[in-house]
Design a protein around this motif. Structure first.
Motif, PDB file in Angstrom:
ATOM      1  N   TRP A  25      -6.878 -57.959  -0.396  1.00 40.92           N
ATOM      2  CA  TRP A  25      -7.946 -57.104  -0.928  1.00 40.92           C
ATOM      3  C   TRP A  25      -8.591 -56.319   0.211  1.00 40.92           C
ATOM      4  O   TRP A  25      -8.873 -55.132   0.075  1.00 40.92           O
ATOM      5  CB  TRP A  25      -8.976 -57.965  -1.660  1.00 40.92           C
ATOM      6  N   SER A  26      -8.791 -56.965   1.363  1.00 43.25           N
ATOM      7  CA  SER A  26      -9.424 -56.290   2.495  1.00 43.25           C
ATOM      8  C   SER A  26      -8.570 -55.128   3.004  1.00 43.25           C
ATOM      9  O   SER A  26      -9.101 -54.086   3.382  1.00 43.25           O
ATOM     10  CB  SER A  26      -9.702 -57.272   3.629  1.00 43.25           C
ATOM     11  N   THR A  27      -7.256 -55.298   2.990  1.00 42.93           N
ATOM     12  CA  THR A  27      -6.348 -54.222   3.404  1.00 42.93           C
ATOM     13  C   THR A  27      -6.490 -53.038   2.455  1.00 42.93           C
ATOM     14  O   THR A  27      -6.531 -51.883   2.874  1.00 42.93           O
ATOM     15  CB  THR A  27      -4.887 -54.717   3.424  1.00 42.93           C
ATOM     16  N   TRP A  28      -6.576 -53.336   1.187  1.00 38.00           N
ATOM     17  CA  TRP A  28      -6.729 -52.296   0.169  1.00 38.00           C
ATOM     18  C   TRP A  28      -8.055 -51.565   0.355  1.00 38.00           C
ATOM     19  O   TRP A  28      -8.109 -50.340   0.267  1.00 38.00           O
ATOM     20  CB  TRP A  28      -6.628 -52.949  -1.209  1.00 38.00           C
ATOM     21  N   ILE A  29      -9.123 -52.311   0.672  1.00 41.69           N
ATOM     22  CA  ILE A  29     -10.446 -51.711   0.938  1.00 41.69           C
ATOM     23  C   ILE A  29     -10.356 -50.774   2.141  1.00 41.69           C
ATOM     24  O   ILE A  29     -10.880 -49.658   2.114  1.00 41.69           O
ATOM     25  CB  ILE A  29     -11.501 -52.810   1.198  1.00 41.69           C
ATOM     26  N   TYR A  30      -9.683 -51.219   3.226  1.00 39.39           N
ATOM     27  CA  TYR A  30      -9.504 -50.378   4.410  1.00 39.39           C
ATOM     28  C   TYR A  30      -8.829 -49.061   4.032  1.00 39.39           C
ATOM     29  O   TYR A  30      -9.268 -47.990   4.430  1.00 39.39           O
ATOM     30  CB  TYR A  30      -8.611 -51.070   5.452  1.00 39.39           C
ATOM     31  N   ARG A  31      -7.745 -49.171   3.275  1.00 39.04           N
ATOM     32  CA  ARG A  31      -6.990 -47.964   2.910  1.00 39.04           C
ATOM     33  C   ARG A  31      -7.834 -46.993   2.106  1.00 39.04           C
ATOM     34  O   ARG A  31      -7.835 -45.791   2.366  1.00 39.04           O
ATOM     35  CB  ARG A  31      -5.740 -48.338   2.111  1.00 39.04           C
ATOM     36  N   ILE A  32      -8.527 -47.499   1.120  1.00 41.97           N
ATOM     37  CA  ILE A  32      -9.368 -46.627   0.296  1.00 41.97           C
ATOM     38  C   ILE A  32     -10.458 -45.986   1.160  1.00 41.97           C
ATOM     39  O   ILE A  32     -10.691 -44.778   1.085  1.00 41.97           O
ATOM     40  CB  ILE A  32     -10.001 -47.398  -0.881  1.00 41.97           C
ATOM     41  N   THR A  33     -11.109 -46.786   1.986  1.00 42.12           N
ATOM     42  CA  THR A  33     -12.192 -46.268   2.828  1.00 42.12           C
ATOM     43  C   THR A  33     -11.679 -45.183   3.765  1.00 42.12           C
ATOM     44  O   THR A  33     -12.289 -44.108   3.883  1.00 42.12           O
ATOM     45  CB  THR A  33     -12.852 -47.409   3.630  1.00 42.12           C
ATOM     46  N   LEU A  34     -10.551 -45.438   4.422  1.00 45.83           N
ATOM     47  CA  LEU A  34      -9.981 -44.431   5.321  1.00 45.83           C
ATOM     48  C   LEU A  34      -9.608 -43.162   4.565  1.00 45.83           C
ATOM     49  O   LEU A  34      -9.902 -42.054   5.015  1.00 45.83           O
ATOM     50  CB  LEU A  34      -8.748 -44.985   6.040  1.00 45.83           C
ATOM     51  N   ASN A  35      -8.963 -43.318   3.421  1.00 44.02           N
ATOM     52  CA  ASN A  35      -8.566 -42.141   2.639  1.00 44.02           C
ATOM     53  C   ASN A  35      -9.773 -41.330   2.192  1.00 44.02           C
ATOM     54  O   ASN A  35      -9.760 -40.099   2.269  1.00 44.02           O
ATOM     55  CB  ASN A  35      -7.715 -42.552   1.431  1.00 44.02           C
ATOM     56  N   ILE A  36     -10.814 -42.002   1.740  1.00 42.21           N
ATOM     57  CA  ILE A  36     -12.030 -41.295   1.308  1.00 42.21           C
ATOM     58  C   ILE A  36     -12.654 -40.572   2.494  1.00 42.21           C
ATOM     59  O   ILE A  36     -13.018 -39.393   2.401  1.00 42.21           O
ATOM     60  CB  ILE A  36     -13.043 -42.270   0.667  1.00 42.21           C
ATOM     61  N   CYS A  37     -12.783 -41.261   3.617  1.00 42.40           N
ATOM     62  CA  CYS A  37     -13.407 -40.638   4.797  1.00 42.40           C
ATOM     63  C   CYS A  37     -12.595 -39.452   5.296  1.00 42.40           C
ATOM     64  O   CYS A  37     -13.166 -38.411   5.637  1.00 42.40           O
ATOM     65  CB  CYS A  37     -13.598 -41.670   5.905  1.00 42.40           C
ATOM     66  N   LEU A  38     -11.278 -39.582   5.327  1.00 44.20           N
ATOM     67  CA  LEU A  38     -10.437 -38.471   5.774  1.00 44.20           C
ATOM     68  C   LEU A  38     -10.548 -37.290   4.819  1.00 44.20           C
ATOM     69  O   LEU A  38     -10.681 -36.141   5.241  1.00 44.20           O
ATOM     70  CB  LEU A  38      -8.983 -38.915   5.907  1.00 44.20           C
ATOM     71  N   THR A  39     -10.513 -37.570   3.531  1.00 43.81           N
ATOM     72  CA  THR A  39     -10.605 -36.507   2.520  1.00 43.81           C
ATOM     73  C   THR A  39     -11.957 -35.796   2.590  1.00 43.81           C
ATOM     74  O   THR A  39     -12.017 -34.562   2.603  1.00 43.81           O
ATOM     75  CB  THR A  39     -10.388 -37.090   1.105  1.00 43.81           C
ATOM     76  N   LEU A  40     -13.033 -36.564   2.637  1.00 44.82           N
ATOM     77  CA  LEU A  40     -14.365 -35.951   2.682  1.00 44.82           C
ATOM     78  C   LEU A  40     -14.591 -35.196   3.988  1.00 44.82           C
ATOM     79  O   LEU A  40     -15.243 -34.149   3.992  1.00 44.82           O
ATOM     80  CB  LEU A  40     -15.448 -37.011   2.477  1.00 44.82           C
TER      81      LEU A  40
END
Length: 160
Positions: free
Chosen positions: A55-70
């Motif tokens: 779950w933590s890996t999935w959280i990292y991925r989502i957070t990175l993707n959101i930050c990169l996109t924004l």
């Protein structure tokens, strides 16, 4: 978003979400927007989690993707006022000045290098970082050494 989901599934990982969002933002307002959007996207996509990773890996991925996109959206929208505002605003996210300097140096790195060093600072194994970034563990080890050298140069020069 239910309070139970936030408390049980997001809050235990809030530290890494905060650190990643802080590394991709220059103001408290942007940080709050990035953090809120990340939490919202985690909640919206919770049913898509397939237990193929932690779950933590999935959280990292989502957070990175959101930050990169924004970050990319912000750069495209940016105007001269935003640039002047960002340049005049000093990073004071942490009470410890050395942490503020470290984050200022990390912000000078490329987006991918920023993600790698943040994951490394969280003491994630190279294999997990490789899974999140989408490369090999050997590549991660080499990149971490290069990133550390870049950060040392930036910090020795007190960041420019």
């Amino acid at each position: 978003m239910s309070n139970d989901f936030y408390t049980s599934s997001i809050l235990p990982h809030a530290g890494i979400i905060i650190k990643i969002c802080r590394a991709y933002t220059d103001s408290q307002e942007d940080f709050e927007d990035f953090y809120q959007e990340t939490c919202l996207q985690i909640w919206k996509s919770r049913d898509a989690f397939q237990n193929k990773s932690k779950w933590s890996t999935w959280i990292y991925r989502i957070t990175l993707n959101i930050c990169l996109t924004l970050s990319k959206k912000k750069k495209r929208r940016g105007n001269n006022f935003d640039i002047l505002h960002e340049q005049s605003e000093k990073n004071t996210a942490f009470k410890d000045e050395s942490l503020n300097l470290l984050y200022d140096a990390i912000k000078k790195l490329s987006e991918v290098d920023r993600a790698i060093i943040l994951l490394h600072l969280e003491e994630n194994p190279h294999k997990e970082i490789a899974t999140i970034i989408g490369t090999s563990a050997n590549n991660i080890a080499v990149r971490i050494n290069r990133i550390k050298k870049q950060l040392k140069i930036l910090l020795d020069g007190k960041i420019n």
